[in-house]
Design an enzyme around this catalytic site. Sequence first.
Site, short mmCIF file in Angstrom:
data_model
loop_
_atom_site.label_atom_id
_atom_site.label_comp_id
_atom_site.label_asym_id
_atom_site.label_seq_id
_atom_site.Cartn_x
_atom_site.Cartn_y
_atom_site.Cartn_z
CG ASN A 37 -0.37 -0.17 2.53
OD1 ASN A 37 0.68 -0.80 2.67
ND2 ASN A 37 -1.00 0.37 3.56
CD GLU A 52 -1.37 4.77 4.54
OE1 GLU A 52 -0.90 5.61 5.33
OE2 GLU A 52 -2.08 3.81 4.89
CB CYS A 105 -5.36 -1.34 -1.52
SG CYS A 105 -6.69 -0.61 -0.58
CD GLU A 126 -5.49 -5.86 -1.18
OE1 GLU A 126 -4.86 -4.80 -1.01
OE2 GLU A 126 -6.34 -6.28 -0.39
CB CYS A 129 -11.11 -2.48 0.41
SG CYS A 129 -10.38 -1.78 -1.10
N1 THU Z 1 -5.28 -1.44 2.65
C1 THU Z 1 -4.72 -2.31 1.76
O1 THU Z 1 -3.60 -2.10 1.29
N2 THU Z 1 -5.43 -3.39 1.39
C2 THU Z 1 -6.65 -3.72 1.89
O2 THU Z 1 -7.23 -4.73 1.49
C3 THU Z 1 -7.29 -2.88 2.90
C4 THU Z 1 -6.59 -1.61 3.19
C5 THU Z 1 -4.50 -0.27 3.04
C6 THU Z 1 -4.99 1.02 2.50
C7 THU Z 1 -4.45 2.00 3.50
O3 THU Z 1 -3.10 2.32 3.16
C8 THU Z 1 -4.42 1.22 4.81
O4 THU Z 1 -4.52 -0.15 4.44
C9 THU Z 1 -5.54 1.57 5.77
O5 THU Z 1 -6.77 1.49 5.15
#
Ligand code: THU
Length: 153
Positions: free
Chosen positions: A53, A55, A64, A66, A97
Amino acid sequence: MSSARASTLRPSTLRRLEKAARAAARTSYSPYSKFRVGAAVLTGSGKIYGGANVENASYGLCNCAERTAIFSAAAAGERNLKAVVVYTPTPAPTMPCGACRQVIHEFGSDATVIAICDSAQRVERTLPELLPDAFGPRDLLQASSQSPRRNRR
Ligand code: THU
């Protein structure tokens, strides 16, 4: 939710994917959530692509793990996803998600999705189980094959 049920993936393939997902999490850029997620995807060509991920100070732009992994596979020309493994540093597995489920559908409508974590727990599902009756590329093809008369407005 269990590690007892055997995976539909070959044990050696699953091990490679799990290793790649855990390694990818180490590259996570998550200063805001501090939630370090890693993912690995297996493509039809047999290659594995990892991603973490990423940000952003503008929170809505966070990507994310994935999707990072899937976009790197797609950018390398891959168009067929067989499996997606997501790793979170948590006691229980975390499932992808909704946005990621939709992105998986684009290239892997029948993909196997596996969530792993810091315990032996593992969840394995098919994408249709996670996103039933999905909207996808076929729906747009259907629209473009309508007669011009019906498309007039
Ligand atoms: N996140 C993911 O990378 N994958 C998921 O399936 C759920 C959430 C990340 C996004 C964000 O950087 C952090 O988790 C909090 O939501």
